[in-house]
Design a protein around this motif. Structure first.
Motif, mmCIF file in Angstrom:
data_model
loop_
_atom_site.group_PDB
_atom_site.id
_atom_site.type_symbol
_atom_site.label_atom_id
_atom_site.label_comp_id
_atom_site.label_asym_id
_atom_site.label_seq_id
_atom_site.Cartn_x
_atom_site.Cartn_y
_atom_site.Cartn_z
ATOM 1 N N GLY A 236 0.138 0.969 0.914
ATOM 2 C CA GLY A 236 1.437 0.950 1.573
ATOM 3 C C GLY A 236 1.554 1.734 2.863
ATOM 4 O O GLY A 236 2.608 1.730 3.493
ATOM 5 N N SER A 237 0.497 2.437 3.284
ATOM 6 C CA SER A 237 0.540 3.203 4.531
ATOM 7 C C SER A 237 -0.618 2.791 5.426
ATOM 8 O O SER A 237 -1.665 2.370 4.940
ATOM 9 N N GLU A 238 -0.407 2.949 6.726
ATOM 10 C CA GLU A 238 -1.486 2.618 7.656
ATOM 11 C C GLU A 238 -2.688 3.515 7.385
ATOM 12 O O GLU A 238 -2.557 4.724 7.232
ATOM 13 N N ASN A 239 -3.859 2.914 7.278
ATOM 14 C CA ASN A 239 -5.090 3.633 6.957
ATOM 15 C C ASN A 239 -5.612 4.355 8.195
ATOM 16 O O ASN A 239 -6.037 3.727 9.156
ATOM 17 N N GLN A 240 -5.586 5.671 8.163
ATOM 18 C CA GLN A 240 -6.031 6.488 9.290
ATOM 19 C C GLN A 240 -7.554 6.604 9.361
ATOM 20 O O GLN A 240 -8.102 7.158 10.303
ATOM 21 N N ASN A 241 -8.258 6.094 8.334
ATOM 22 C CA ASN A 241 -9.716 6.177 8.288
ATOM 23 C C ASN A 241 -10.395 4.968 8.913
ATOM 24 O O ASN A 241 -11.620 4.888 8.925
ATOM 25 N N VAL A 242 -9.611 4.036 9.419
ATOM 26 C CA VAL A 242 -10.145 2.837 10.054
ATOM 27 C C VAL A 242 -9.703 2.848 11.515
ATOM 28 O O VAL A 242 -8.538 3.132 11.808
ATOM 29 N N GLY A 243 -10.614 2.556 12.414
ATOM 30 C CA GLY A 243 -10.292 2.557 13.843
ATOM 31 C C GLY A 243 -9.178 1.583 14.191
ATOM 32 O O GLY A 243 -8.929 0.603 13.487
ATOM 33 N N THR A 244 -8.506 1.856 15.266
ATOM 34 C CA THR A 244 -7.414 0.983 15.709
ATOM 35 C C THR A 244 -7.959 -0.195 16.519
ATOM 36 O O THR A 244 -9.073 -0.149 17.036
ATOM 37 N N ILE A 245 -7.138 -1.200 16.612
ATOM 38 C CA ILE A 245 -7.479 -2.403 17.364
ATOM 39 C C ILE A 245 -6.324 -2.656 18.325
ATOM 40 O O ILE A 245 -5.162 -2.644 17.920
ATOM 41 N N ASP A 246 -6.638 -2.872 19.592
ATOM 42 C CA ASP A 246 -5.587 -3.191 20.562
ATOM 43 C C ASP A 246 -5.105 -4.623 20.355
ATOM 44 O O ASP A 246 -5.622 -5.349 19.503
ATOM 45 N N THR A 247 -4.143 -5.036 21.133
ATOM 46 C CA THR A 247 -3.584 -6.376 21.031
ATOM 47 C C THR A 247 -4.687 -7.423 21.126
ATOM 48 O O THR A 247 -5.579 -7.328 21.963
ATOM 49 N N CYS A 248 -4.625 -8.409 20.235
ATOM 50 C CA CYS A 248 -5.684 -9.415 20.111
ATOM 51 C C CYS A 248 -5.127 -10.829 20.238
ATOM 52 O O CYS A 248 -3.929 -11.050 20.099
ATOM 53 N N VAL A 249 -6.042 -11.748 20.449
ATOM 54 C CA VAL A 249 -5.726 -13.171 20.382
ATOM 55 C C VAL A 249 -6.563 -13.775 19.254
ATOM 56 O O VAL A 249 -7.668 -13.316 18.972
ATOM 57 N N LEU A 250 -6.017 -14.771 18.592
ATOM 58 C CA LEU A 250 -6.745 -15.477 17.543
ATOM 59 C C LEU A 250 -7.650 -16.499 18.213
ATOM 60 O O LEU A 250 -7.189 -17.356 18.961
ATOM 61 N N THR A 251 -8.964 -16.386 17.970
ATOM 62 C CA THR A 251 -9.916 -17.280 18.628
ATOM 63 C C THR A 251 -10.466 -18.354 17.703
ATOM 64 O O THR A 251 -11.012 -19.349 18.167
ATOM 65 N N ASP A 252 -10.345 -18.148 16.378
ATOM 66 C CA ASP A 252 -10.870 -19.146 15.446
ATOM 67 C C ASP A 252 -10.202 -18.970 14.091
ATOM 68 O O ASP A 252 -9.860 -17.852 13.702
#
Length: 70
Positions: A9-25
């Motif tokens: 239920g909370s954002e996982n601080q142990n995983v790196g962040t990802i900037d804004t993305c586009v769906l490619t497939d």
């Protein structure tokens, strides 16, 4: 898309962040090697796999991650 990883239920601080993305497939596989449906389910598949592939609009480089504390 703005993606976040959550754990219990909370954002996982142990995983790196990802900037804004586009769906490619996007791929959908129904049933694996043998297509199976639910009994009485009007043909609804009992198993399916959805695969999504994203690409960051602006890639994150190591110096950016260190500077921004990501």
């Amino acid at each position: 898309f703005k993606l976040s990883y959550y754990y219990k239920g909370s954002e996982n601080q142990n995983v790196g962040t990802i900037d804004t993305c586009v769906l490619t497939d996007m791929k959908i596989e129904f049933g694996g090697p043998d297509f199976v449906t639910f009994d009485g389910g009007e043909g609804a598949p009992a198993e399916y796999r959805v695969s999504l592939q994203f690409k960051e609009i602006v890639p994150q480089y190591a110096n950016m991650v260190e500077k921004e504390g990501r």
